[in-house]
Design an enzyme around this catalytic site. Structure first.
Site, PDB file in Angstrom:
ATOM      1  N   GLU A 262     131.616  49.363 -13.331  1.00 57.88           N
ATOM      2  CA  GLU A 262     131.149  49.899 -13.941  1.00 57.88           C
ATOM      3  C   GLU A 262     129.505  50.439 -14.685  1.00 57.88           C
ATOM      4  O   GLU A 262     128.939  49.133 -14.848  1.00 57.88           O
ATOM      5  CB  GLU A 262     132.098  49.762 -15.404  1.00 57.88           C
TER       6      GLU A 262
ATOM      7  N   ASP B 228     130.495  51.876 -28.826  1.00 56.51           N
ATOM      8  CA  ASP B 228     129.857  51.068 -28.675  1.00 56.51           C
ATOM      9  C   ASP B 228     129.142  50.142 -29.530  1.00 56.51           C
ATOM     10  O   ASP B 228     128.995  50.965 -30.823  1.00 56.51           O
ATOM     11  CB  ASP B 228     128.936  52.219 -27.504  1.00 56.51           C
TER      12      ASP B 228
END
Lengths: 413, 264
Positions: free
Chosen positions: B49, B60
């Protein structure tokens, strides 16, 4: 309402219907709004939406909210005519809605008390919030103290510095203040960090969101809790002047005080609605927060709305002398009101805002928040356009005590 | 170009889970990202990815935030993301882009899907695009012939899991925990249950991500998931190394350990 002397009815809270101004089932105001969030948060958002939907139709909830607004926040707030200030507005009659007189010093307390009651109904014991100027953080810390909730406030490190007094207030009220040191270190990054906390602690925690932005149901729920500003002002203007104002002016950062002031007037076609964003050092300086006037449609913090972004969708950092307007997004309902033409949005520079800040202090003995000073500066311009017969309602969204540090620097006091 | 379907069929035939590695484009440098991803493939990652660096990565944790901040600081743009995909796809790994929605929205969904397909990319993972908002992206992706991967979470109800998997092609991304990206001491025990609940609604492979950082954890997850997704642990190795080559070797060593893990 069984409660004698109450100021709030269910209709006050949720509006009187047929303006078509409620979002659809996915939280969309036309193209704007919705939910662009991690799937992990969807159940929590659904839960908040369901609990709010039930609460706003529950007489007991309305009674509790009404009670807190009257006996704790100090509502209703008064209107004040400001003729000496209005001399600079071409002689137009300027009337201030005095949200600066609420407990904690800004309109933010309205939404916070509503959501604090929602937090109790969610059965959660911890609230988190983002804050820019610190007013939402102070209001949240206040409500948390009142209701015995644990409270964590995320605040950009830059804002912690320029609003140091409010950091101290939050700490005194028992909240934990977390300075956010990534990104632009202002409101945008504080919101990112609060979302990270929420997705981690969502079982125990309500994100007491401070403005009419973010994912559904926040834009609708926060608007409804802020709506009392315009509901009261509309009644009071009729009492004071015998008619509706020609225009309502409010400052727009995320947009909660403005939507609160505007919403009760949306159905009144003769009443112009003017929102004033922070033009910072000017449009062409690139250092501004002109989300609606110079931004483009995108997705930020969970909603489709106007955003300050580059050609590849990266958020551009905003600038304003006022921490509360220093935000590169805006509530989706404002995006909708802009595109429909019902409201008009303009920019006010740091210097224009500070001139109005000083002028109101010297002519009327009222020190406004720098955020609110953007609306005052806008009203001065608008008055000169509309002429001496015009009556203009200005939402004085908060008081300027918190801004003394900035004022001392700006004016060399 | 290796498709996700090929990868998962092969892994299944080998009676193992697939290893999926995440790295943002432009980190540790534009070329360094391609080299690092190639090293991960060499070490045993089946799928890569490539993260599209975004200014507001609200799902995140600190490690990926740090890497993404560096990528944006060195001027990484979508053209660089596409070039990275092209470079990584050339290694033979199935290569996806993981991105928040706004960059695609702004770039244009059809244009993004077409450019990604032309670069050899096989699909996207979009962590903040919910089923309700996904229709334009699914249509654009289908037209370009690329897969759309969405996330389920421990908090997802059965109804939500069904809605999400109905939008997925390629595989389903199961988030192991309630929280942001980042390696953890242990893999959340609720993760296995989430994978089982997801399988009840789909025949697609189910990959587990968030918090996996060691070979032993990879082995533990591989026992019940079709793929093990690792990001922050690789990035941490790259961040802590004295130079890019050392970082690459350190990340590859971890990938080799993980590749053994998914074969246990």
């Amino acid at each position: 309402m069984a409660n004698e002397g109450s100021i709030l009815t269910a209709a006050d809270l949720v509006g009187n219907g047929p303006h078509g101004d409620d979002p659809d089932m996915h939280g969309k105001f036309g193209l704007f709004g919705g939910r662009f969030v991690p799937e992990a948060l969807i159940p929590a958002l659904d839960e908040v939406a369901a609990v709010y939907e039930k609460a706003k139709n529950d007489a007991e909830f309305l009674r509790e909210f009404d009670h807190l607004l009257r006996t704790y926040a100090g509502r209703p707030t008064t209107l004040t005519d400001v003729p000496r200030f209005g001399e600079q507005a071409g002689g137009a009659r300027l009337v201030l809605k005095r949200e600066d007189l609420t407990h904690t010093g800004a309109h933010k307390i309205n939404n916070v008390l509503g959501q604090a009651l929602i937090t109790k109904r969610l059965g959660k014991k911890r609230v988190i919030a983002e804050t820019g100027a610190g007013q939402h953080g102070v209001a949240t810390a206040t409500a948390a103290a009142l209701l015995g909730l644990e409270c964590v406030i995320y605040m950009g490190a830059v804002d912690c510095e320029r609003q140091a007094l409010n950091v101290a207030r939050m700490k005194l009220l028992g909240a934990t203040v977390v300075p956010v040191t990534n990104g632009s270190q202002t409101l945008k990054d504080a919101i990112n960090e609060a979302f990270r906390d929420w997705v981690t602690n969502v079982d125990t925690t309500h994100y007491l969101f401070g403005t009419v932005a973010g994912p559904h149901p926040f834009p609708e729920m926060v608007r409804d809790f802020a709506r009392i500003i315009g509901v009261e002002a509309r009644r009071q203007m009729l009492e004071l002047t015998g008619r509706l104002p020609d225009a309502v002016c409010a400052a727009v950062g995320g947009g909660s005080n403005a939507i609160g002031a505007f919403h009760a007037f949306i159905g009144d076609e003769g009443v112009q609605l003017h929102g004033y964003e922070a033009a910072g050092r000017g449009l062409h300086s690139g250092e501004h927060a002109l989300t609606l006037t110079a931004g483009s449609v995108g997705v930020l913090h969970g909603a489709r709305t106007y955003v300050l972004q580059d050609d590849e969708g990266q958020t551009i950092e905003s600038h304003s002398i006022s921490a509360g307007l220093d935000y590169p997004g805006v509530g989706p309902e404002h995006a909708w009101l802009k595109d429909s033409g019902r409201a008009t949005y303009h920019g006010i520079t740091d210097d224009e805002a500070m001139a109005a800040f000083s002028l109101l202090a010297r002519t009327e003995g009222i020190i406004p928040a720098i955020e609110s000073s953007h609306a005052l500066a806008g009203a001065l311009k608008l008055g000169r356009e509309l002429g001496p017969e015009a009556t203009i309602l200005v939402n004085l969204s908060g008081r300027g005590d918190k801004d003394m540090g900035t004022a001392m620097k700006y004016f060399n006091l | 170009m290796t498709t996700l379907q090929t990868v998962f069929a092969k892994a299944k035939a080998d009676n193992r889970a697939a290893l999926v590695g995440y790295l943002p484009a432009g980190f540790p440098s534009k070329d360094g990202a391609i080299a690092a991803a190639a090293a991960l493939v060499e070490a045993g990652c089946d799928v890569i990815e490539i993260g599209l660096p975004y200014s507001d990565p609200l799902l995140d944790g600190p490690t990926i935030q740090d890497a993404v901040h560096r990528a944006l600081s060195n001027g990484t743009r979508i053209a660089d993301v596409m070039r990275t995909v092209e470079g990584v796809a050339a290694t033979g790994a199935a290569t996806l882009v993981m991105t928040y929605w706004n960059p695609i929205d702004r770039y244009g969904a059809e244009r993004f899907a077409r450019d990604l397909a032309n670069a050899g990319g096989v699909g996207t993972i979009t962590p903040d695009l919910t089923p309700e908002e996904s229709e334009p992206w699914r249509a654009a992706s289908a037209a370009a012939g690329i897969d759309t991967v969405f996330l389920v979470a421990p908090s997802s109800t059965e109804q939500r899991i069904k809605a999400v998997v109905d939008c997925c092609t390629g595989f389903v991304y199961a988030a192991s925990l309630m929280g942001v990206t980042g390696a953890r001491e242990t893999v959340n025990t609720a993760a296995e249950g989430l994978v089982a609940r997801t399988r009840a609604h789909t025949d697609l492979p189910v990959c587990l991500g968030l918090g996996v950082g060691t070979g032993a954890q990879a082995a533990e997850v591989a026992a019940y998931a079709d793929g093990v997704i690792v990001g922050s642990a690789f990035i941490r190795r790259l961040l802590d190394a004295p130079d890019e080559a050392a970082g690459r070797e350190s990340a590859a060593a971890l990938a080799r350990d993980m590749a053994k893990g998914v074969r246990r």
